[in-house]
Every structure is written in structure tokens, then in C-alpha cells.
Scaffold this motif. Structure first.
Motif, mmCIF file in Angstrom:
data_model
loop_
_atom_site.group_PDB
_atom_site.id
_atom_site.type_symbol
_atom_site.label_atom_id
_atom_site.label_comp_id
_atom_site.label_asym_id
_atom_site.label_seq_id
_atom_site.Cartn_x
_atom_site.Cartn_y
_atom_site.Cartn_z
ATOM 1 N N ALA A 129 0.837 -1.201 0.000
ATOM 2 C CA ALA A 129 0.000 0.000 0.000
ATOM 3 C C ALA A 129 0.869 1.248 0.000
ATOM 4 O O ALA A 129 0.534 2.264 0.593
ATOM 5 N N GLY A 131 3.598 3.984 -2.335
ATOM 6 C CA GLY A 131 3.435 4.904 -3.457
ATOM 7 C C GLY A 131 3.166 4.206 -4.775
ATOM 8 O O GLY A 131 2.345 4.667 -5.581
ATOM 9 N N ALA A 132 3.832 3.078 -5.012
ATOM 10 C CA ALA A 132 3.669 2.386 -6.299
ATOM 11 C C ALA A 132 2.243 1.870 -6.448
ATOM 12 O O ALA A 132 1.630 1.985 -7.514
ATOM 13 N N ASN A 152 -1.934 -5.362 3.089
ATOM 14 C CA ASN A 152 -0.656 -4.745 3.464
ATOM 15 C C ASN A 152 -0.254 -5.163 4.868
ATOM 16 O O ASN A 152 -1.095 -5.504 5.693
ATOM 17 N N ARG A 153 1.076 -5.151 5.091
ATOM 18 C CA ARG A 153 1.618 -5.466 6.412
ATOM 19 C C ARG A 153 1.020 -4.516 7.454
ATOM 20 O O ARG A 153 0.515 -4.944 8.477
ATOM 21 N N THR A 154 1.063 -3.217 7.176
ATOM 22 C CA THR A 154 0.432 -2.224 8.048
ATOM 23 C C THR A 154 -0.996 -2.030 7.547
ATOM 24 O O THR A 154 -1.228 -1.364 6.523
ATOM 25 N N ARG A 157 -2.606 1.417 6.574
ATOM 26 C CA ARG A 157 -2.201 2.039 5.290
ATOM 27 C C ARG A 157 -3.051 1.488 4.145
ATOM 28 O O ARG A 157 -3.430 2.215 3.233
ATOM 29 N N SER A 192 7.852 -3.751 -1.464
ATOM 30 C CA SER A 192 9.282 -3.764 -1.779
ATOM 31 C C SER A 192 9.961 -4.936 -1.071
ATOM 32 O O SER A 192 11.178 -4.946 -0.933
ATOM 33 N N GLN A 196 14.411 -7.063 -0.209
ATOM 34 C CA GLN A 196 15.106 -7.701 0.929
ATOM 35 C C GLN A 196 15.123 -9.213 0.763
ATOM 36 O O GLN A 196 15.400 -9.942 1.715
ATOM 37 N N GLU A 198 12.584 -11.035 0.407
ATOM 38 C CA GLU A 198 11.475 -11.607 1.186
ATOM 39 C C GLU A 198 10.207 -11.731 0.357
ATOM 40 O O GLU A 198 10.087 -11.136 -0.715
ATOM 41 N N MET A 216 5.967 -6.066 -9.364
ATOM 42 C CA MET A 216 6.421 -4.783 -9.919
ATOM 43 C C MET A 216 7.947 -4.710 -9.933
ATOM 44 O O MET A 216 8.524 -3.904 -10.653
ATOM 45 N N MET A 217 8.594 -5.524 -9.124
ATOM 46 C CA MET A 217 10.060 -5.569 -9.161
ATOM 47 C C MET A 217 10.530 -6.494 -10.277
ATOM 48 O O MET A 217 9.774 -7.334 -10.760
ATOM 49 N N GLY A 240 8.343 -6.854 -13.347
ATOM 50 C CA GLY A 240 8.023 -5.466 -13.652
ATOM 51 C C GLY A 240 8.872 -4.786 -14.712
ATOM 52 O O GLY A 240 8.775 -3.563 -14.881
#
Ligand code: NDP
Length: 276
Positions: A129, A131-132, A152-154, A157, A192, A196, A198, A216-217, A240
Motif C-alpha cells: 500500500a 506509493g507504487a 498490506n503489512r500495516t 495504510r 518492496s 530484501q 522476502e 512490480m520488481m 516489472g
């Protein structure tokens, strides 16, 4: 002197944008140069003003300045307005600073046009969640997807982001642990986490034989998310790189009024990743 363009960010040395736009210029026979400008945070607004004068015609903006580019603009396209961030700057004829966001259309074109993924009516799960993800929501909904669940993790958000787009379609939010164990038509990784090495904790049941999985990566090796999707025999697994080239093509078209061919540029970029 030919028209000048650049990508501005920090860091920016790794950016593929100079390579992509230089190739577009060759393919479309346009006289321009495209470089990379590293700026320190306090100098961003000044450097944009300094670049966009005379033969400085356009900028792509990358991390961490997309929101500040948006705030600086005196005119914004609807897709930039809704994204709350800009990756493309240029001057209007009256001199005002214009902002656009081509990331979302880049994703839609890569999915739909390059990979034949059906978006109309699709049930979509979006991971992340940031900017992308915010940047791709309006173009995805505009492309007619049936519903979007943002996980999302948070969780807060995800909820905030979903609330910005409920006027455009069926959009909801949850934490990773509340993702329903049912198949989606399309799963997009916009976290993202791959950076990492992950993988977000997503139930395998979201992937079925006809599910398209998009990270997206991108990289020379499959990202952890792409590897996970391949292990689950997802119908399509896409990274991506095409989105990167397609968002660049749209920015090029906004600036120059010509849309470059992208397939050969994606192939070339893929080959250059593989050999590094
Ligand atoms: P942000 O920093 O704005 O957001 C990061 C997101 O990833 C947040 O939702 C964050 O969750 C989540 N996240 C980070 N680490 C983890 C983890 N270990 N596990 C689970 N979730 C995690 O980044 P952006 O939105 O700008 O970028 C996201 C990705 O999209 C990047 O990898 C970027 O390279 C890629 N991208 C690709 C483009 C292309 O053209 N191909 C264009 C733009 C971006 P939380 O909110 O809980 O912190």
C-alpha cells in the motif's frame, strides 16, 4: 542544441531510464539527450527549476521525490492527481510546471497488451500500500477490473489507500493474515519485500491454474514472489521490467507526441540484465 531530458532521484545511478529513452529517441528519430541527475534532498525543487528551462524539456522523477514533484506542479493530469505522486514533469506552453504519472498506465499496458492478461471484470489482489500501489489504482480501475483487495503489512495504510478509491470501483483492504484462501484472477506484488529477498506471507490458495501473478520488481533472476508463483504453477508469472519500459514510453509520448515501439526495448533490456 538538442532538447534535454533526464531522470532525477537519489539514488539514480542504477536507473535504466537513460538507456530506455535513448533507445526510444533512436527508434523514433528524435533529436534529444537523456541523462541522470542525482540531487540531494534540500535541493530538489531548485534543481527541477534549473533543469526545466531553455532546452531542458522534461524530467522523470524517481525515489524519493515523486510526492514532492506532485506538490511542486502547477498543473496535474487526472492520473497524477489521483496517484498523489508524479513521475513525469514538463512545462506547458504558458510556462506552468505540469505533472503526470505514467506508472499505472505502464502496468496496465504490460499486463493487457504485452501479456494478454484480461483485466475487464478481473478479481485482483494487490499486495502493498505504498506509493507504487497508489499510482496504479486509478489506471487499473479505469481498465475495468471487477474488484481490488489491497493487503498490506500495516493494515491502516491499506485501509487509507482503499478509501481513496472506493468512488471508482469495488475496493477493499485487509492485513496479510486476513486474505481469503480463494483464487484471484490477478495477484500483483507492489511491496518492496523482494528488495530484501522476502515474500509477503500470502496463502497459496490465492493462486490457481489461471491466475496471473505480477511483481512490480524485476531482476536477472526471478524475484522471490515470481519464484513462489512459478512453484505454485500460476497461469502467468510476469515481472516489472515491461512496466518500467511502458511507463517510460508513455512519458516519452507525453513529451514528444510520438509513441515508441516497446517490444524490442524490453527484449534488449532483459538481455542486458541476463548478462550482468
Ligand atoms: P514504498 O516504500 O512506498 O512502499 C513499500 C510497500 O512495501 C509498503 O506497502 C510496505 O508495507 C511493503 N513492504 C516493505 N517491506 C516488506 C516486507 N518485508 N514484507 C511485506 N511488505 C513489505 O515503496 P513503493 O511503493 O514506491 O515501491 C514498491 C515496489 O514497487 C518497489 O519494489 C519498486 O521497485 C517497485 N516499483 C516498480 C516500478 C516499475 O516500473 N516496475 C515503478 C514503481 C515502483 P508497510 O506499509 O507495512 O511498510
Amino acid at each position: 542544441m538538442s532538447d534535454r531530458y533526464a531522470v532525477m532521484g537519489n539514488p539514480v545511478a542504477h536507473s535504466k531510464s537513460p538507456q530506455i529513452h535513448t533507445r526510444f529517441a533512436e527508434l523514433t528519430d528524435q533529436a534529444l539527450t537523456y541523462g541522470a541527475v542525482h540531487v540531494e534532498s534540500p535541493d530538489f525543487e531548485t534543481e527541477v527549476g534549473r533543469f526545466l528551462q531553455g532546452d531542458g524539456k522534461g524530467l522523470n522523477i524517481t525515489v524519493p521525490f515523486k510526492e514532492r514533484a506532485w506538490a511542486l506542479a502547477q498543473w496535474r493530469s487526472e492520473r497524477a492527481e489521483r496517484a498523489g505522486a508524479a513521475n513525469t514533469l514538463y512545462r506547458l506552453e504558458d510556462g506552468r510546471l505540469a505533472a503526470d504519472n505514467t506508472d499505472g498506465v505502464g502496468l496496465v499496458r504490460d499486463l493487457r497488451d504485452n501479456h494478454g492478461v484480461k483485466l475487464a471484470g478481473a478479481r485482483v489482489l494487490v499486495l502493498g500500500a505504498g506509493g507504487a500501489v497508489r499510482g496504479v489504482m486509478h489506471p487499473l480501475l479505469e481498465a475495468g477490473v471487477g474488484s481490488v483487495l489491497i493487503a498490506n503489512r500495516t493494515v491502516s495504510r491499506a485501509e487509507e489507500l482503499a478509501s481513496l478509491f472506493t468512488d471508482e470501483g469495488e475496493v477493499s483492504a485487509c492485513g496479510f493474515d486476513a486474505i481469503p484462501a480463494e483464487a484471484f484472477d490477478l495477484v500483483i506484488n507492489g511491496t518492496s519485500a523482494s528488495l530484501q529477498g522476502e515474500l509477503p506471507p500470502v496463502p497459496a490458495a490465492v493462486v490457481a491454474a489461471n491466475t496471473a501473478c505480477y511483481d512490480m520488481m524485476y531482476g536477472a533472476e526471478p524475484t522471490p514472489f515470481c519464484q513462489w508463483a512459478m512453484d505454485l504453477d500460476a497461469g502467468r508469472v510476469i515481472d516489472g521490467l515491461g512496466m518500467l519500459v511502458e511507463q517510460a514510453a508513455e512519458a516519452f509520448s507525453v513529451w514528444r507526441g510520438v509513441t515508441p515501439e516497446t517490444a524490442s526495448v524490453i527484449d534488449q533490456l532483459r538481455a542486458s540484465l541476463d548478462t550482468k
